[in-house]
Design a protein around this motif. Structure first.
Motif, PDB file in Angstrom:
ATOM      1  N   TRP A 128       0.565  -1.106  -0.053  1.00 44.03           N
ATOM      2  CA  TRP A 128       0.009  -0.528  -0.165  1.00 44.03           C
ATOM      3  C   TRP A 128       1.392   0.816  -0.065  1.00 44.03           C
ATOM      4  CZ3 TRP A 128      -4.774   0.157  -1.826  1.00 44.03           C
ATOM      5  CH2 TRP A 128      -5.523  -0.683  -1.607  1.00 44.03           C
ATOM      6  N   HIS A 129       1.782   1.258   0.184  1.00 48.62           N
ATOM      7  CA  HIS A 129       2.931   2.069   0.930  1.00 48.62           C
ATOM      8  C   HIS A 129       3.218   2.976  -0.733  1.00 48.62           C
ATOM      9  CE1 HIS A 129       3.388   2.035   4.874  1.00 48.62           C
ATOM     10  NE2 HIS A 129       4.125   0.950   4.661  1.00 48.62           N
ATOM     11  N   ASP A 130       3.544   2.465  -1.790  1.00 54.09           N
ATOM     12  CA  ASP A 130       3.988   2.334  -2.913  1.00 54.09           C
ATOM     13  C   ASP A 130       2.835   3.080  -3.948  1.00 54.09           C
ATOM     14  OD1 ASP A 130       6.288   1.040  -2.571  1.00 54.09           O
ATOM     15  OD2 ASP A 130       5.617  -0.730  -3.159  1.00 54.09           O
ATOM     16  N   LEU A 131       1.589   2.704  -3.686  1.00 55.87           N
ATOM     17  CA  LEU A 131      -0.005   2.806  -4.062  1.00 55.87           C
ATOM     18  C   LEU A 131       0.196   5.068  -4.278  1.00 55.87           C
ATOM     19  CD1 LEU A 131      -1.656  -0.167  -3.907  1.00 55.87           C
ATOM     20  CD2 LEU A 131      -0.849   0.790  -5.990  1.00 55.87           C
ATOM     21  N   PRO A 132       0.036   4.987  -2.978  1.00 56.55           N
ATOM     22  CA  PRO A 132       0.041   7.181  -3.398  1.00 56.55           C
ATOM     23  C   PRO A 132       0.080   7.781  -4.357  1.00 56.55           C
ATOM     24  CG  PRO A 132      -0.203   6.419  -0.846  1.00 56.55           C
ATOM     25  CD  PRO A 132       0.527   5.413  -1.836  1.00 56.55           C
ATOM     26  N   LEU A 133       1.728   7.580  -4.538  1.00 52.05           N
ATOM     27  CA  LEU A 133       2.241   8.432  -5.641  1.00 52.05           C
ATOM     28  C   LEU A 133       2.203   8.030  -6.546  1.00 52.05           C
ATOM     29  CD1 LEU A 133       4.612  10.503  -6.018  1.00 52.05           C
ATOM     30  CD2 LEU A 133       6.662   8.857  -6.064  1.00 52.05           C
ATOM     31  N   LEU A 134       2.349   6.509  -7.034  1.00 48.06           N
ATOM     32  CA  LEU A 134       2.301   5.872  -8.350  1.00 48.06           C
ATOM     33  C   LEU A 134       0.746   6.043  -8.880  1.00 48.06           C
ATOM     34  CD1 LEU A 134       3.319   3.957 -10.366  1.00 48.06           C
ATOM     35  CD2 LEU A 134       1.826   1.971  -9.524  1.00 48.06           C
ATOM     36  N   PHE A 135      -0.475   6.219  -7.800  1.00 50.08           N
ATOM     37  CA  PHE A 135      -1.627   7.015  -8.707  1.00 50.08           C
ATOM     38  C   PHE A 135      -1.683   8.168  -8.734  1.00 50.08           C
ATOM     39  CE2 PHE A 135      -6.231   8.509  -6.857  1.00 50.08           C
ATOM     40  CZ  PHE A 135      -6.790   7.430  -7.614  1.00 50.08           C
ATOM     41  N   LEU A 136      -1.352   8.913  -8.154  1.00 50.44           N
ATOM     42  CA  LEU A 136      -1.357  10.226  -7.951  1.00 50.44           C
ATOM     43  C   LEU A 136      -0.742  10.309  -9.644  1.00 50.44           C
ATOM     44  CD1 LEU A 136      -2.530  12.663  -6.714  1.00 50.44           C
ATOM     45  CD2 LEU A 136       0.712  13.620  -6.114  1.00 50.44           C
ATOM     46  N   VAL A 137       0.558   9.724  -9.739  1.00 53.28           N
ATOM     47  CA  VAL A 137       0.956  10.075 -11.600  1.00 53.28           C
ATOM     48  C   VAL A 137       0.672  10.059 -12.105  1.00 53.28           C
ATOM     49  CG1 VAL A 137       3.570   9.653 -12.445  1.00 53.28           C
ATOM     50  CG2 VAL A 137       3.895  10.826 -10.144  1.00 53.28           C
ATOM     51  N   THR A 138       0.007   8.442 -12.353  1.00 51.75           N
ATOM     52  CA  THR A 138      -0.706   7.412 -13.410  1.00 51.75           C
ATOM     53  C   THR A 138      -2.065   8.877 -13.626  1.00 51.75           C
ATOM     54  OG1 THR A 138       0.188   5.712 -12.643  1.00 51.75           O
ATOM     55  CG2 THR A 138      -1.252   5.841 -13.970  1.00 51.75           C
ATOM     56  N   GLY A 139      -2.334   9.103 -12.647  1.00 53.86           N
ATOM     57  CA  GLY A 139      -3.769   9.521 -12.547  1.00 53.86           C
ATOM     58  C   GLY A 139      -3.624  11.445 -13.479  1.00 53.86           C
ATOM     59  N   LEU A 140      -3.005  12.035 -12.710  1.00 50.46           N
ATOM     60  CA  LEU A 140      -2.757  13.080 -13.412  1.00 50.46           C
ATOM     61  C   LEU A 140      -1.909  13.231 -14.980  1.00 50.46           C
ATOM     62  CD1 LEU A 140      -1.259  15.298 -10.691  1.00 50.46           C
ATOM     63  CD2 LEU A 140      -3.409  15.442 -11.337  1.00 50.46           C
ATOM     64  N   GLY A 141      -0.968  12.224 -14.658  1.00 55.15           N
ATOM     65  CA  GLY A 141       0.292  11.430 -16.168  1.00 55.15           C
ATOM     66  C   GLY A 141      -1.413  11.464 -17.156  1.00 55.15           C
ATOM     67  N   GLY A 142      -1.942  10.873 -17.190  1.00 54.54           N
ATOM     68  CA  GLY A 142      -3.108  10.297 -18.608  1.00 54.54           C
ATOM     69  C   GLY A 142      -3.876  10.834 -18.459  1.00 54.54           C
ATOM     70  N   ALA A 143      -4.385  11.768 -17.356  1.00 50.20           N
ATOM     71  CA  ALA A 143      -5.466  12.909 -17.863  1.00 50.20           C
ATOM     72  C   ALA A 143      -4.988  13.797 -17.919  1.00 50.20           C
ATOM     73  CB  ALA A 143      -6.264  13.176 -16.531  1.00 50.20           C
ATOM     74  N   LEU A 144      -3.798  14.200 -18.183  1.00 44.02           N
ATOM     75  CA  LEU A 144      -3.287  15.022 -19.085  1.00 44.02           C
ATOM     76  C   LEU A 144      -3.092  14.843 -20.705  1.00 44.02           C
ATOM     77  CD1 LEU A 144      -2.598  18.114 -18.069  1.00 44.02           C
ATOM     78  CD2 LEU A 144       0.218  17.208 -18.016  1.00 44.02           C
ATOM     79  N   LEU A 145      -2.838  13.738 -20.969  1.00 47.34           N
ATOM     80  CA  LEU A 145      -1.833  12.599 -22.168  1.00 47.34           C
ATOM     81  C   LEU A 145      -3.994  12.826 -22.962  1.00 47.34           C
ATOM     82  CD1 LEU A 145       0.501   9.931 -21.871  1.00 47.34           C
ATOM     83  CD2 LEU A 145       0.362  11.924 -22.702  1.00 47.34           C
ATOM     84  N   PHE A 146      -4.696  12.466 -21.919  1.00 46.65           N
ATOM     85  CA  PHE A 146      -6.539  12.207 -22.574  1.00 46.65           C
ATOM     86  C   PHE A 146      -6.635  13.746 -22.623  1.00 46.65           C
ATOM     87  CE2 PHE A 146     -10.900  12.062 -21.947  1.00 46.65           C
ATOM     88  CZ  PHE A 146     -10.942  10.895 -22.732  1.00 46.65           C
ATOM     89  N   ALA A 147      -5.945  14.773 -22.267  1.00 46.00           N
ATOM     90  CA  ALA A 147      -7.062  16.384 -22.458  1.00 46.00           C
ATOM     91  C   ALA A 147      -6.096  16.368 -23.792  1.00 46.00           C
ATOM     92  CB  ALA A 147      -6.777  17.201 -21.510  1.00 46.00           C
ATOM     93  N   LEU A 148      -5.016  15.989 -24.067  1.00 47.68           N
ATOM     94  CA  LEU A 148      -4.070  16.098 -25.473  1.00 47.68           C
ATOM     95  C   LEU A 148      -4.163  15.716 -26.343  1.00 47.68           C
ATOM     96  CD1 LEU A 148      -0.697  16.948 -23.200  1.00 47.68           C
ATOM     97  CD2 LEU A 148      -2.382  18.979 -24.290  1.00 47.68           C
ATOM     98  N   ARG A 149      -5.052  13.946 -26.300  1.00 43.00           N
ATOM     99  CA  ARG A 149      -4.993  13.551 -27.887  1.00 43.00           C
ATOM    100  C   ARG A 149      -5.234  14.373 -28.320  1.00 43.00           C
ATOM    101  NH1 ARG A 149      -9.421  14.001 -24.118  1.00 43.00           N
ATOM    102  NH2 ARG A 149     -11.643  14.054 -25.391  1.00 43.00           N
ATOM    103  N   TRP A 150      -6.225  15.443 -28.634  1.00 41.95           N
ATOM    104  CA  TRP A 150      -6.662  15.529 -30.398  1.00 41.95           C
ATOM    105  C   TRP A 150      -4.478  16.599 -30.574  1.00 41.95           C
ATOM    106  CZ3 TRP A 150     -11.538  17.060 -31.120  1.00 41.95           C
ATOM    107  CH2 TRP A 150     -12.495  16.735 -30.789  1.00 41.95           C
ATOM    108  N   GLN A 151      -4.586  16.737 -29.481  1.00 40.50           N
ATOM    109  CA  GLN A 151      -2.551  17.478 -30.200  1.00 40.50           C
ATOM    110  C   GLN A 151      -2.086  16.530 -30.393  1.00 40.50           C
ATOM    111  OE1 GLN A 151      -5.186  18.149 -27.891  1.00 40.50           O
ATOM    112  NE2 GLN A 151      -4.476  21.014 -27.513  1.00 40.50           N
TER     113      GLN A 151
END
Lengths: 170, 360
Positions: free
Chosen positions: B216-239
């Protein structure tokens, strides 16, 4: 050497094979264990225990907690070097329901001059120490200080202080 | 070789190319949504699988107890809550991070052979972890070092390309390969210096990837980075669609290609570094998942990107479940990604009549 191993056998032979304690040898990281070919596996067998990882061919092997839970070891021996620690196992919630952890049967092997689980003369002491942990109510446990002092005197011409011997046998 | 996202009939202008992409959009909508939902049923099934036999009913009961706030009482409950659940979540997040960043990298570099390691992220991270394992033997430290060194490698690659003048894609690729080789050489040096009985196996296992130590210790950071990064890439899908047409075409459509590329590369590198920091070097996913995604939903990044995130998550979950349940010993993930992934990809290739979209 033969004499001392015979003393262990005399005790362990009283325990039928199915009732022998299941032992998990934990290496430099908690989930690294000694496979069939490691000296530690041989030592556990000589001391009258059953190495749970005997089915794995090879040396130090990474396993996962599910497998450890499946084996459910009654006693865990931790090597005394390279960052291995008893606390890491005792304090982690993942290990909490393993029998050895529940019953406080997690011990670090002693080291004096060299670690007692390595291929050096001290391995004899290591086997006796393991047997002491496996059969705590026998002379195997009680005679530890005397045997340790005698060993270092005889093989290293070294008189070890009584409190050191006691600490090693704790 | 033409870039796969280009439709087979070569369009005359960038606008027409985008229009062609839009056309491919309407078929297979159902398949797309099924793909997106795929990780959820897989995760439920994976929760009931493992070396230690726990019935599906007991798993559900355990989850119910946990939701009610009761601590794990038996070995089975501990396993479900403290071992399987965090590990399954880690596999999903890491798979998504690698699949998504792979798709983004392939889009930016307009090259189907590119994977998450193109800018040396993975090699840098591998070196960081190996060095930390050699010097301290501590796994949490290795994770941190992997994350930092992975990002440092990308920065180095970027600076190297800049020194040559400009963010030209080819220079960036070359610079990335150079930085990658440099760190790979350093990793070999660390391996030579490592103690063959204790440190070397740890380093080797780490370099092949594995989630046996995920907690469980590994998850918060991983979740944060993957969530934010994934969302950002998704937002940039047009570009990403526009960028995949080529720099000049993207510029004529009014995109600041340089800035946009930097942003996408940065986000993708961050995703990769976070994934490697927790799971070690898991090869193959970042390379092949985007291809599988392209075969299944087409080259449009508006669908390809979410599909790659989801497919990556599902794939790594299956692989990790195999790795933890198949044998008494823990098997590195890198072993199964190839053994399972290659036949699957060949099957996909066989099925796709269009020759996977990259003719010529």
């Amino acid at each position: 050497m033969d004499e001392r191993l015979a003393a262990i056998k005399a005790v362990s032979n009283r325990t039928p094979a199915v009732q022998r304690k299941r032992v998990f040898v934990s290496g430099t990281s908690p989930l690294k264990t000694a496979g069939k070919d490691m000296l530690q596996a041989e030592m556990v067998a000589l001391a009258g225990g059953v190495n749970v990882a005997q089915e794995i061919n090879g040396y130090w092997t990474e396993v996962n907690l599910e497998q450890v839970a499946q084996w459910d070891p009654e006693i865990i021996f931790v090597v005394p070097y390279k960052g291995a620690s008893v606390e890491a196992i005792l304090n982690s919630p993942e290990w909490a329901n393993i029998s050895a952890v529940k019953n406080g049967q997690v011990f670090m092997l002693p080291k004096y001059l060299g670690p007692w689980d390595t291929p050096i003369p001290e391995a004899v002491l290591g086997i006796e120490w393991m047997a002491g942990k496996l059969f705590p109510d026998t002379p195997l446990r009680a005679g530890c200080e005397a045997r340790t002092t005698d060993f270092y005197q005889r093989f290293y011409d070294l008189a070890i202080p009584a409190e050191n011997a006691a600490a090693l046998c704790r | 070789m033409t870039w796969p996202s280009l439709p087979r009939t070569r369009p005359r202008s960038a606008v027409e190319a985008l229009a062609a992409l839009r056309e491919t959009r309407n078929d297979g909508r159902l398949r797309f949504w099924v793909l997106l939902a795929l990780p959820i049923p897989l995760a439920v099934v994976a929760l009931a699988l493992g070396r230690y036999e726990i019935s599906p009913g007991a798993v559900l009961q355990t989850l119910g107890h946990a939701l009610a706030g009761q601590p794990a009482a038996t070995a089975a409950e501990t396993l479900v809550l403290q071992v399987r659940l965090p590990r399954i979540l880690a596999a999903l997040l890491i798979g998504a991070a690698l699949g998504g960043s792979g798709a983004a990298f392939q889009g930016i570099f307009k090259n189907p052979l590119v994977d998450s390691n193109i800018l040396g992220v993975t090699s840098g991270a591998g070196f960081g972890a190996a060095l930390a394992l050699l010097l301290t033997g501590s796994l949490p430290l290795a994770s941190a070092a992997a994350f930092v060194c992975g990002l440092a490698a990308v920065l180095l690659a970027h600076l190297g390309a800049r020194a040559h003048g400009g963010s030209h894609t080819l220079m960036l690729t070359l610079s990335g390969i150079l930085v990658g080789s440099f760190f790979a050489a350093l990793t070999s040096l660390v391996k030579i210096l490592a103690d063959p009985l204790s440190e070397l196996p740890a380093i080797t296992f780490w370099l092949l990837g594995g989630l046996s130590d995920a907690t469980w210790h590994d998850l918060p950071l991983l979740f944060l980075v993957t969530g934010l990064g994934g969302a950002l890439l998704f937002a940039l899908r047009w570009q990403l669609n526009v960028l995949s047409l080529g720099d000049r075409e993207a510029a004529t459509l009014g995109l600041n290609t340089r800035q946009m590329k930097l942003l996408v590369v940065g986000v993708a590198a961050l995703l990769t570094a976070a994934a490697v920091a927790v799971g070690g070097v898991i090869g193959w996913v970042g390379l092949v998942i985007p291809h599988a995604g392209r075969l299944l939903v087409g080259p449009d990044h508006r669908r390809l990107l979410p599909a790659s995130l989801s497919l990556g998550a599902a794939f790594l979950l299956v692989i990790d479940t195999l790795a933890r349940a198949a044998l008494p010993r823990e098997v590195p993930l890198g072993v199964f990604t190839g053994i399972v992934g290659v036949p699957v990809l060949f099957a996909l290739l066989r099925r796709s009549r269009t020759g996977a979209g990259w003719a010529e």
